[in-house]
Design an enzyme around this catalytic site. Structure first.
Site, PDB file in Angstrom:
ATOM      1  N   PHE A  71       0.783  -1.236   0.000  1.00 30.71           N
ATOM      2  CA  PHE A  71       0.000   0.000   0.000  1.00 30.71           C
ATOM      3  C   PHE A  71       0.816   1.288   0.000  1.00 30.71           C
ATOM      4  CE2 PHE A  71      -3.876  -2.361   1.518  1.00 30.71           C
ATOM      5  CZ  PHE A  71      -4.642  -2.065   0.412  1.00 30.71           C
ATOM      6  N   ASP A  72       2.149   1.235  -0.056  1.00 32.98           N
ATOM      7  CA  ASP A  72       2.925   2.475  -0.134  1.00 32.98           C
ATOM      8  C   ASP A  72       4.211   2.257  -0.939  1.00 32.98           C
ATOM      9  OD1 ASP A  72       3.355   5.177   0.233  1.00 32.98           O
ATOM     10  OD2 ASP A  72       4.173   4.968   2.250  1.00 32.98           O
ATOM     11  N   VAL A  73       4.047   1.677  -2.129  1.00 35.71           N
ATOM     12  CA  VAL A  73       5.192   1.444  -3.008  1.00 35.71           C
ATOM     13  C   VAL A  73       5.541   2.767  -3.673  1.00 35.71           C
ATOM     14  CG1 VAL A  73       6.052   0.171  -5.015  1.00 35.71           C
ATOM     15  CG2 VAL A  73       4.482  -0.938  -3.415  1.00 35.71           C
ATOM     16  N   ASN A  77      10.508   4.328  -0.516  1.00 34.57           N
ATOM     17  CA  ASN A  77      10.392   3.086   0.250  1.00 34.57           C
ATOM     18  C   ASN A  77      11.084   1.911  -0.441  1.00 34.57           C
ATOM     19  OD1 ASN A  77       8.950   4.386   2.219  1.00 34.57           O
ATOM     20  ND2 ASN A  77       6.970   3.808   1.401  1.00 34.57           N
TER      21      ASN A  77
END
Length: 141
Positions: A71-73, A77
């Protein structure tokens, strides 16, 4: 885990606190974001572009095989090691979805510029949201 003792009581009650912690290797190459900013004036060799794309895809494939949605590619990150291998990090917004075929009602997890439209519209979403974010990363690379 730490143990707290209540010394004011004759029965000596104990309270156990547990904290989850992830320990990983030190990756000194920095983030993909910093690498792209450092090399913004150059065209990256296709060999590097393909390797980066493959590394991200393999990482997401592994997560998805374990029924985890990141959910936070985003490039912030993704870390680069000494051998230019990429590693996905920051699982703070990740979700384990035990019923893989079912979709989750999504809140706004992640970073706006990398969010799939269904997240922004607060619709049902699943692992394909990570694939959308992966596509944005590919475009940046």
């Amino acid at each position: 885990m730490s143990m707290m003792m209540n010394s004011g009581n004759k029965n000596m009650k104990s309270k156990i606190e547990s904290k989850l912690c992830i320990v990983s290797e030190y990756v000194k190459g920095g983030s993909l974001r910093s690498y792209l900013l450092k090399n913004h004036d150059k065209k990256l060799p296709m060999k590097i572009v393909f390797q980066f794309a493959l590394d991200i895809a393999k990482g997401l494939s592994y997560l998805h095989s374990k029924k985890i949605i990141h959910f936070d590619v985003k490039p912030d990150n993704i870390l680069i090691d000494d051998e230019y291998k990429l590693k996905l990090v920051d699982f703070g917004g990740s979700v384990f979805s035990p019923f893989w075929g079912l979709f989750l009602m999504c809140g706004e997890n992640g970073t706006r510029g990398y969010m799939a439209p269904e997240i922004l519209r607060r619709k049902l979403c699943g692992h394909k949201c990570d694939v959308y974010s992966f596509g944005i990363c590919l475009w940046e690379i």
